[in-house]
Design a protein around this motif. Sequence first.
Motif, short mmCIF file in Angstrom:
data_model
loop_
_atom_site.label_atom_id
_atom_site.label_comp_id
_atom_site.label_asym_id
_atom_site.label_seq_id
_atom_site.Cartn_x
_atom_site.Cartn_y
_atom_site.Cartn_z
N LYS A 320 -13.02 12.25 30.22
CA LYS A 320 -11.82 11.58 29.69
C LYS A 320 -12.08 10.09 29.51
O LYS A 320 -11.65 9.50 28.51
CB LYS A 320 -10.61 11.79 30.62
N ALA A 321 -12.78 9.50 30.48
CA ALA A 321 -13.07 8.05 30.39
C ALA A 321 -13.93 7.75 29.16
O ALA A 321 -13.86 6.66 28.59
CB ALA A 321 -13.76 7.58 31.67
N ALA A 322 -14.73 8.73 28.75
CA ALA A 322 -15.59 8.54 27.57
C ALA A 322 -14.88 8.97 26.28
O ALA A 322 -15.50 9.09 25.23
CB ALA A 322 -16.88 9.33 27.76
N GLY A 323 -13.56 9.23 26.39
CA GLY A 323 -12.77 9.57 25.20
C GLY A 323 -12.95 11.01 24.74
O GLY A 323 -12.62 11.36 23.61
N LYS A 324 -13.47 11.85 25.61
CA LYS A 324 -13.70 13.26 25.23
C LYS A 324 -12.47 14.12 25.59
O LYS A 324 -11.64 13.70 26.41
CB LYS A 324 -14.90 13.84 25.98
N THR A 325 -12.42 15.30 24.99
CA THR A 325 -11.30 16.21 25.30
C THR A 325 -11.80 17.40 26.14
O THR A 325 -12.94 17.84 25.99
CB THR A 325 -10.66 16.76 24.01
N VAL A 326 -10.89 17.89 26.99
CA VAL A 326 -11.24 19.03 27.86
C VAL A 326 -10.14 20.09 27.75
O VAL A 326 -8.95 19.76 27.74
CB VAL A 326 -11.36 18.58 29.34
N ALA A 327 -10.56 21.37 27.65
CA ALA A 327 -9.59 22.48 27.62
C ALA A 327 -10.04 23.54 28.61
O ALA A 327 -11.01 23.34 29.35
CB ALA A 327 -9.52 23.05 26.21
N GLY A 328 -9.30 24.65 28.64
CA GLY A 328 -9.68 25.76 29.53
C GLY A 328 -9.71 27.05 28.72
O GLY A 328 -9.05 27.16 27.67
N ASP A 383 -14.29 18.94 23.55
CA ASP A 383 -15.71 18.69 23.87
C ASP A 383 -16.17 19.60 25.01
O ASP A 383 -17.28 20.11 24.99
CB ASP A 383 -15.89 17.21 24.28
N TYR A 384 -15.29 19.77 26.03
CA TYR A 384 -15.63 20.63 27.17
C TYR A 384 -14.55 21.70 27.34
O TYR A 384 -13.36 21.40 27.17
CB TYR A 384 -15.72 19.83 28.47
N THR A 385 -14.96 22.90 27.73
CA THR A 385 -13.99 23.97 28.00
C THR A 385 -14.34 24.66 29.32
O THR A 385 -15.43 25.22 29.47
CB THR A 385 -13.98 24.99 26.83
N ILE A 386 -13.39 24.57 30.24
CA ILE A 386 -13.62 25.16 31.58
C ILE A 386 -13.32 26.66 31.52
O ILE A 386 -12.26 27.08 31.04
CB ILE A 386 -12.69 24.49 32.62
#
Length: 418
Positions: A320-328, A383-386
């Motif tokens: 998040k600090a690098a401006g990326k998005t995360v989902a699940g 960018d990332y998906t848990i």
Amino acid sequence: MFKLHGRKGCRCCGFGAPKTPPGIKAPANADKLIPVFSLGLQPLSNAFAKDDELQSAHYPLEVLFCPKCTLAQLSIVVPPEILYTNYTYTTSRSATMQRHFESLLSFIRSEQEPKSVIEIGSNDGYFLEYLKSQGAEHVCGIDPSENLSEIARKNLIQTICGVFDKETAHLAADCVPVPDVIVARHVFGHVDDLKDFVKTLDSISGNHTLILIEVPWAKRLLERCEFDTIYFEHLSYFTIKSIASLLDGTPFRIHKIHEFPVHGGALGIMLRRRDYESTPHASVQNMISQEGISKMDWELMGECSSRVVEKLVSLVRTAKAAGKTVAGYGASAKMTVLMNACKFTRKEIAFVTDTTPMKQGCCIPGTDISVVDPGMLLRELPDYTILGAWNFSTEILEKESLYRTKGGVFVNPHENAL
Ligand code: TMP
């Protein structure tokens, strides 16, 4: 609020049950189950209903260990009518489950041809449908969830709606008298009074009836730190030793065991009547001798779970600090545990995808994170998906190869980035 109770003593061997009459204080040195793991206050993992009371209710999620038979059990019991009446968990109609069903059927056939079958906790009837397609002639399911029983009936699987008790068992036995096989997949862990459950099994089984139970194996949970499989539906975390203790003094014994790779490592345990003419298979002694679980294994798992949570929080914060998005991906009960243990909100996790229509449009219990349809993954390209459904990771990685080609990264909370 719902009325909760705690079971006094181990539900398999009775260790720690009060020996003094009600109202009389137990002596200080009385046997007690040992608290070994806690996730603090947690919501009900499958409370996807758009119901504020269900969504916001939180209860202590604490595990107690029995030093006598090595069963681990939750300190409280949420009433089944709260958990299961309108249940959103459906058996995943996935390639992984299809393969598992094929292996289970071969395991059953190594002992008994399943021409007539009663399944306890039949969910939407998926396994019985499969058995019918493979030659089973008479099948009947028992399941407490009204919505899932209705789906099963629409798919022509006769289903008695209710928890497994004398009444529902005998209704099922009217449809399928003295079945060849009784199946209880991932049901034992949900049952408070196991002794009574075994008594009811006795009342509907004949001498030739093979009973197949499937339970996650606590040994694997502990080795692989699968703490997110600990939630209110799962009242017990079984070892083979604890199931053998449960059967002491009953007409049944463990007959044969096989480990399956589903749901993080599960045991298929066959039960036979003690007076059935055959000796227990060598697998029983072999697997019991591998087990050796102690309270320390649970304490170590607790430390490991804190590291998994810290690692996931740090990964998400850095992203998040690098401006990326995360989902699940996969609004499983495991995802609810993970999101709540990490205290994530929609500020960190943009959304969680899930194929189950009943879950879409709801929030992950205890959070404000929305559950959306799986198409969102390619539409939004986080960018990332848990992975909340990490037990299906091979299949999901294959299915979602385009997401990865486009630069998306799946994160298995128990491993590294995939
Ligand atoms: P489970 O691990 O308890 O079976 O739950 C898996 C959840 O993940 C269930 O809600 C269905 C969902 N799921 C997907 O969204 N996509 C998939 O490809 C698979 C296999 C499951």
